[in-house]
Design a protein around this motif. Structure first.
Motif, PDB file in Angstrom:
ATOM      1  N   ARG A  59       7.832  -9.706   3.299  1.00 21.57           N
ATOM      2  CA  ARG A  59       8.099  -9.253   1.932  1.00 21.57           C
ATOM      3  C   ARG A  59       6.824  -9.292   1.089  1.00 21.57           C
ATOM      4  O   ARG A  59       6.549  -8.369   0.321  1.00 21.57           O
ATOM      5  CB  ARG A  59       9.184 -10.116   1.297  1.00 21.57           C
ATOM      6  CG  ARG A  59       9.580  -9.652  -0.107  1.00 21.57           C
ATOM      7  CD  ARG A  59      10.883 -10.261  -0.541  1.00 21.57           C
ATOM      8  NE  ARG A  59      10.878 -11.705  -0.478  1.00 21.57           N
ATOM      9  CZ  ARG A  59      11.972 -12.443  -0.669  1.00 21.57           C
ATOM     10  NH1 ARG A  59      13.136 -11.865  -0.882  1.00 21.57           N
ATOM     11  NH2 ARG A  59      11.901 -13.760  -0.631  1.00 21.57           N
ATOM     12  N   LEU A  60       6.043 -10.341   1.225  1.00 20.65           N
ATOM     13  CA  LEU A  60       4.816 -10.445   0.433  1.00 20.65           C
ATOM     14  C   LEU A  60       3.744  -9.475   0.907  1.00 20.65           C
ATOM     15  O   LEU A  60       2.879  -9.077   0.124  1.00 20.65           O
ATOM     16  CB  LEU A  60       4.277 -11.876   0.485  1.00 20.65           C
ATOM     17  CG  LEU A  60       5.086 -12.917  -0.287  1.00 20.65           C
ATOM     18  CD1 LEU A  60       4.476 -14.302  -0.116  1.00 20.65           C
ATOM     19  CD2 LEU A  60       5.183 -12.574  -1.767  1.00 20.65           C
ATOM     20  N   ALA A  62       4.243  -6.436   1.838  1.00 20.21           N
ATOM     21  CA  ALA A  62       4.566  -5.067   1.420  1.00 20.21           C
ATOM     22  C   ALA A  62       3.832  -4.740   0.115  1.00 20.21           C
ATOM     23  O   ALA A  62       3.388  -5.638  -0.612  1.00 20.21           O
ATOM     24  CB  ALA A  62       6.071  -4.928   1.220  1.00 20.21           C
ATOM     25  N   GLY A  65       4.213  -6.701  -3.082  1.00 20.03           N
ATOM     26  CA  GLY A  65       4.835  -7.956  -2.700  1.00 20.03           C
ATOM     27  C   GLY A  65       4.416  -9.098  -3.604  1.00 20.03           C
ATOM     28  O   GLY A  65       5.236  -9.948  -3.975  1.00 20.03           O
ATOM     29  N   TYR A  66       3.160  -9.124  -3.952  1.00 19.49           N
ATOM     30  CA  TYR A  66       2.665 -10.097  -4.944  1.00 19.49           C
ATOM     31  C   TYR A  66       2.685  -9.491  -6.345  1.00 19.49           C
ATOM     32  O   TYR A  66       3.210 -10.097  -7.287  1.00 19.49           O
ATOM     33  CB  TYR A  66       1.234 -10.535  -4.606  1.00 19.49           C
ATOM     34  CG  TYR A  66       1.144 -11.602  -3.547  1.00 19.49           C
ATOM     35  CD1 TYR A  66       1.141 -12.949  -3.875  1.00 19.49           C
ATOM     36  CD2 TYR A  66       1.049 -11.258  -2.199  1.00 19.49           C
ATOM     37  CE1 TYR A  66       1.048 -13.936  -2.902  1.00 19.49           C
ATOM     38  CE2 TYR A  66       0.961 -12.232  -1.211  1.00 19.49           C
ATOM     39  CZ  TYR A  66       0.960 -13.571  -1.572  1.00 19.49           C
ATOM     40  OH  TYR A  66       0.884 -14.542  -0.596  1.00 19.49           O
ATOM     41  N   ASN A  69       6.064  -9.222  -8.157  1.00 19.45           N
ATOM     42  CA  ASN A  69       6.902 -10.423  -8.173  1.00 19.45           C
ATOM     43  C   ASN A  69       6.288 -11.433  -9.142  1.00 19.45           C
ATOM     44  O   ASN A  69       5.271 -12.054  -8.848  1.00 19.45           O
ATOM     45  CB  ASN A  69       6.986 -11.016  -6.763  1.00 19.45           C
ATOM     46  CG  ASN A  69       7.913 -12.208  -6.681  1.00 19.45           C
ATOM     47  OD1 ASN A  69       8.232 -12.847  -7.679  1.00 19.45           O
ATOM     48  ND2 ASN A  69       8.332 -12.540  -5.469  1.00 19.45           N
ATOM     49  N   GLU A 108      -1.772  -9.309  -0.542  1.00 17.89           N
ATOM     50  CA  GLU A 108      -0.764  -8.589   0.252  1.00 17.89           C
ATOM     51  C   GLU A 108      -1.305  -8.234   1.635  1.00 17.89           C
ATOM     52  O   GLU A 108      -0.577  -8.294   2.636  1.00 17.89           O
ATOM     53  CB  GLU A 108      -0.316  -7.340  -0.511  1.00 17.89           C
ATOM     54  CG  GLU A 108       0.518  -7.659  -1.745  1.00 17.89           C
ATOM     55  CD  GLU A 108       0.568  -6.545  -2.779  1.00 17.89           C
ATOM     56  OE1 GLU A 108       1.059  -6.800  -3.899  1.00 17.89           O
ATOM     57  OE2 GLU A 108       0.111  -5.407  -2.473  1.00 17.89           O
ATOM     58  N   GLU A 209       7.845 -18.367  -1.837  1.00 19.70           N
ATOM     59  CA  GLU A 209       8.800 -17.504  -1.140  1.00 19.70           C
ATOM     60  C   GLU A 209       9.537 -18.270  -0.043  1.00 19.70           C
ATOM     61  O   GLU A 209      10.750 -18.110   0.129  1.00 19.70           O
ATOM     62  CB  GLU A 209       8.074 -16.302  -0.533  1.00 19.70           C
ATOM     63  CG  GLU A 209       7.648 -15.261  -1.539  1.00 19.70           C
ATOM     64  CD  GLU A 209       8.842 -14.586  -2.195  1.00 19.70           C
ATOM     65  OE1 GLU A 209       9.617 -13.912  -1.500  1.00 19.70           O
ATOM     66  OE2 GLU A 209       9.009 -14.752  -3.416  1.00 19.70           O
TER      67      GLU A 209
END
Length: 241
Positions: A59-60, A62, A65-66, A69, A108, A209
């Protein structure tokens, strides 16, 4: 004498047969009461941790991702936040935004490299580690990973982030920002280890995460996606310290 030997042999045979029977009964009782075996606990917790850490890293890694978020987004280094405020007041919002975006893009790029490091840490777990995590505090797994993977993550992330900072333009944007600010009269020049800063923040975000994934599987029944996870974490719900 022969009778005594025969009796002894029969007694021993009956004793071991009884033990086998008792072990079989214990297995049946455990199954009936929903108590997982040690093997199931070991497999179940490690399965959950591998799911959670893989998902966190993916997820991070992608796009956004950072950056997208707020819980893990990498902002300006603390010593540069005054710089950012000053430059934004001068209308240089785009320059500041470019720096922040590029810092997050570098993180990322590096995040996916956490997967094999976490997998190795999971493989190295003793049953005592597994038991302590399963029946421990809500963040017991996250604390285990912080203790056992932080150094390896930093060693792996930093070279990647250093390369990515140049690739995504962060080095250039940061140079433009600092040189622009340092030209302002009477300001104190800034000098930041940018790769070190992004590496530290990227790892911090990764653990945030991982902690969220750990909490999810501990508290959200839907997140227990296999019968094994349901059995193991159901047992943990009933027995957590």
């Amino acid at each position: 004498m022969k009778k005594l030997i025969l009796i002894s042999i029969l007694s021993t045979t009956l004793l071991f047969s009884s033990c086998d029977t008792l072990n079989q009964y214990a297995g049946v009782i455990n199954q009936a009461t929903g108590i997982p075996t040690n093997t199931e606990i070991n497999l179940g917790l490690k399965q959950a941790l591998e799911f959670g850490t893989n998902y966190s890293a993916e997820r991070l890694s992608a796009k956004d991702g950072y950056l997208g978020n707020l819980a893990v987004k990498i902002l300006m280094p603390p010593e540069a936040q005054k710089v950012e405020k000053t430059l934004r007041s001068l209308g240089l919002n785009s320059l500041c935004d470019n720096v922040i975006t590029s810092l997050n893009r570098a993180a990322e790029d590096a995040a996916i490299q956490a997967k094999p490091i976490f997998v190795n840490a999971i493989k190295q777990m003793s049953f005592q580690d597994v038991s302590n995590i399963l029946l421990g505090q809500q963040d017991a797994a996250t604390m285990y990973f912080k203790r056992t993977t932080s150094i390896a993550l930093a060693d792996k992330f930093r070279p990647s982030i250093n390369t990515s900072l140049s690739k995504v333009g962060a080095t250039k944007y940061w140079g433009d920002l600092t040189s622009t600010y340092n030209k302002i009269p009477l300001v104190k020049p800034i000098n930041t280890d940018l790769a070190g800063y992004v590496t530290d923040r990227a790892i911090d975000g990764l653990f945030i995460e991982v902690a969220q994934e750990e909490l999810k599987i501990r508290q959200n029944l839907v997140a227990r996606s296999t019968s094994l996870l349901q059995k193991v974490f159901g047992y943990a719900d009933r027995n957590r310290q």
